[in-house]
Design a protein around this motif. Structure first.
Motif, mmCIF file in Angstrom:
data_model
loop_
_atom_site.group_PDB
_atom_site.id
_atom_site.type_symbol
_atom_site.label_atom_id
_atom_site.label_comp_id
_atom_site.label_asym_id
_atom_site.label_seq_id
_atom_site.Cartn_x
_atom_site.Cartn_y
_atom_site.Cartn_z
ATOM 1 N N LYS A 62 38.889 39.782 43.768
ATOM 2 C CA LYS A 62 37.862 40.292 42.835
ATOM 3 C C LYS A 62 36.603 40.707 43.598
ATOM 4 O O LYS A 62 36.031 41.765 43.340
ATOM 5 C CB LYS A 62 37.503 39.251 41.782
ATOM 6 C CG LYS A 62 36.446 39.714 40.792
ATOM 7 C CD LYS A 62 36.148 38.671 39.749
ATOM 8 C CE LYS A 62 35.105 39.043 38.684
ATOM 9 N NZ LYS A 62 34.325 40.216 38.849
ATOM 10 N N MET A 63 36.231 39.893 44.599
ATOM 11 C CA MET A 63 35.017 40.222 45.349
ATOM 12 C C MET A 63 35.198 41.564 46.071
ATOM 13 O O MET A 63 34.361 42.455 45.996
ATOM 14 C CB MET A 63 34.703 39.133 46.381
ATOM 15 C CG MET A 63 33.479 39.443 47.208
ATOM 16 S SD MET A 63 33.027 38.103 48.304
ATOM 17 C CE MET A 63 34.191 38.308 49.636
ATOM 18 N N ALA A 64 36.355 41.722 46.735
ATOM 19 C CA ALA A 64 36.607 42.972 47.467
ATOM 20 C C ALA A 64 36.757 44.138 46.501
ATOM 21 O O ALA A 64 36.296 45.249 46.770
ATOM 22 C CB ALA A 64 37.859 42.828 48.319
ATOM 23 N N TYR A 65 37.375 43.910 45.357
ATOM 24 C CA TYR A 65 37.545 45.007 44.378
ATOM 25 C C TYR A 65 36.184 45.464 43.857
ATOM 26 O O TYR A 65 35.845 46.647 43.848
ATOM 27 C CB TYR A 65 38.439 44.555 43.220
ATOM 28 C CG TYR A 65 38.652 45.678 42.230
ATOM 29 C CD1 TYR A 65 37.819 45.815 41.113
ATOM 30 C CD2 TYR A 65 39.634 46.641 42.442
ATOM 31 C CE1 TYR A 65 37.969 46.877 40.239
ATOM 32 C CE2 TYR A 65 39.800 47.708 41.571
ATOM 33 C CZ TYR A 65 38.964 47.827 40.474
ATOM 34 O OH TYR A 65 39.094 48.891 39.614
ATOM 35 N N PRO A 118 35.740 34.495 39.235
ATOM 36 C CA PRO A 118 34.641 34.700 40.186
ATOM 37 C C PRO A 118 34.944 34.107 41.560
ATOM 38 O O PRO A 118 34.296 34.441 42.533
ATOM 39 C CB PRO A 118 33.454 33.995 39.523
ATOM 40 C CG PRO A 118 34.018 33.149 38.440
ATOM 41 C CD PRO A 118 35.321 33.747 38.032
ATOM 42 N N ASP A 119 35.941 33.238 41.635
ATOM 43 C CA ASP A 119 36.327 32.646 42.928
ATOM 44 C C ASP A 119 37.360 33.478 43.676
ATOM 45 O O ASP A 119 37.751 33.136 44.798
ATOM 46 C CB ASP A 119 36.903 31.235 42.710
ATOM 47 C CG ASP A 119 35.821 30.235 42.324
ATOM 48 O OD1 ASP A 119 36.139 29.270 41.605
ATOM 49 O OD2 ASP A 119 34.659 30.443 42.719
ATOM 50 N N SER A 120 37.835 34.551 43.063
ATOM 51 C CA SER A 120 38.909 35.335 43.675
ATOM 52 C C SER A 120 38.398 36.221 44.811
ATOM 53 O O SER A 120 37.465 37.013 44.625
ATOM 54 C CB SER A 120 39.554 36.230 42.602
ATOM 55 O OG SER A 120 40.338 37.259 43.201
ATOM 56 N N CYS A 168 43.836 30.045 44.730
ATOM 57 C CA CYS A 168 44.869 30.095 43.672
ATOM 58 C C CYS A 168 44.196 30.108 42.308
ATOM 59 O O CYS A 168 44.140 29.097 41.596
ATOM 60 C CB CYS A 168 45.848 28.936 43.819
ATOM 61 S SG CYS A 168 46.874 29.104 45.289
ATOM 62 N N VAL A 169 43.630 31.278 42.021
ATOM 63 C CA VAL A 169 42.924 31.507 40.749
ATOM 64 C C VAL A 169 43.330 32.901 40.267
ATOM 65 O O VAL A 169 43.829 33.715 41.054
ATOM 66 C CB VAL A 169 41.395 31.443 40.954
ATOM 67 C CG1 VAL A 169 40.941 30.047 41.375
ATOM 68 C CG2 VAL A 169 40.928 32.495 41.967
ATOM 69 N N PRO A 170 43.086 33.218 38.997
ATOM 70 C CA PRO A 170 43.430 34.569 38.510
ATOM 71 C C PRO A 170 42.574 35.637 39.178
ATOM 72 O O PRO A 170 41.484 35.335 39.683
ATOM 73 C CB PRO A 170 43.122 34.478 37.006
ATOM 74 C CG PRO A 170 43.134 33.016 36.691
ATOM 75 C CD PRO A 170 42.652 32.313 37.919
ATOM 76 N N PRO A 171 43.053 36.872 39.192
ATOM 77 C CA PRO A 171 42.313 37.943 39.896
ATOM 78 C C PRO A 171 40.969 38.284 39.272
ATOM 79 O O PRO A 171 40.163 38.947 39.907
ATOM 80 C CB PRO A 171 43.282 39.131 39.835
ATOM 81 C CG PRO A 171 44.214 38.823 38.723
ATOM 82 C CD PRO A 171 44.333 37.326 38.655
ATOM 83 N N ASP A 172 40.732 37.817 38.054
ATOM 84 C CA ASP A 172 39.422 38.094 37.424
ATOM 85 C C ASP A 172 38.485 36.891 37.537
ATOM 86 O O ASP A 172 37.394 36.887 36.971
ATOM 87 C CB ASP A 172 39.605 38.502 35.963
ATOM 88 C CG ASP A 172 40.298 37.417 35.142
ATOM 89 O OD1 ASP A 172 40.427 37.599 33.922
ATOM 90 O OD2 ASP A 172 40.729 36.389 35.741
#
Ligand code: 6PG
Length: 249
Positions: free
Chosen positions: A90-93, A85-87, A79-83
């Protein structure tokens, strides 16, 4: 008690195992697109999938898969924003989706930035819409899972009430162990997958892998061991270091 239809694929190392998993992803995509005109894949987070994503986003897989017909989902999200580093998104993007020509409407992101309960309810509704309504849990074609050192998978952690959820398909909960709110598929949605694929690497997980995959082990205490596809097939893609303690009998 469902008799488990399970296949174990062992690569000599992390790189080879990720390559084998990528080729399986390609084969699943080709079959799903051939049969139903689209391919739905739920991705996982953690560090293990990183090389798998990079391989899929490069040749030959970049040209071998009809990415415009692929729909990406996530089996869990922080439960963090899409930008952040824990998202997981974001990793998959960054490693995969940004390399591909996938329509924006095919990216079904879990909204880690909004109220967790609302995000979970919205995601479940979106899953059901994607599956064109229907009554049971939507059957995604490919569900990628990792396994933590405590046997958790997705964000289903040992000792949490989430393990007993058998109505809702997506829930949010505060996970004390990681001190954060998480969104996660529950077992009903994971078990609805056509191909449920664990990707596990490293000797640090060899003991747990052995407990879960060696015959006759009482593995039920680990969430990863409780994944039982209903009508689908279970795959474990593991590298040799993670497989080194599996006993044959
Ligand atoms: C997450 C993952 C989680 C992960 C395991 C394994 O959001 O963290 O979905 O379930 O797969 O923790 O993580 P590693 O691959 O880093 O060992």
């Amino acid at each position: 008690m469902r008799v488990q239809d399970r296949e174990i694929v062992i690569g000599k190392d992390y790189e080879e195992t990720c390559g084998k998993a990528a080729d399986f992803f390609r084969a699943c995509a080709a079959r799903a697109i051939g049969e139903r005109g689209k391919f739905s894949a739920a991705l996982s987070g953690g560090s293990t999938p990183k090389r798998f994503f990079e391989i899929l986003g490069a040749e030959p897989f970049k040209s071998a898969i009809q990415w415009k017909l692929v729909h990406f989902f996530w089996g869990d999200e922080r439960c963090v924003p899409p930008d952040s580093p824990d998202s997981n998104y974001k990793m998959a993007y960054d490693l995969l989706i940004s390399k591909l020509d996938v329509p924006e409407s095919n990216i079904h992101r879990m909204k880690g930035e909004i109220d967790p309960q609302k995000a979970a309810a919205e995601y479940e509704a979106g899953l059901r819409t994607f599956a064109c309504g229907g009554t049971g849990a939507p059957r995604l074609d490919f569900i990628l899972l990792g396994m933590g050192p405590d046997g958790h998978t997705a964000s289903l952690f040992p000792g949490t009430a989430a393990l007993e959820e058998n109505e809702r398909l997506v829930i949010s909960h505060y996970v004390e162990k990681v001190r954060m709110n998480r969104l996660t598929f529950t077992f009903p949605e994971i078990d609805a997958g056509r191909n449920v694929v664990f990707l596990v690497s490293g000797s640090d997980k060899a003991g747990l892998v052995s407990e879960i995959l060696s015959p006759g082990e009482n593995e039920a205490r680990y969430p990863a061991a409780r994944v039982r596809p209903d009508g689908g097939k279970l795959f474990w893609f593991i590298d040799a270091p993670a497989a080194e303690k599996i006993r044959q009998s």
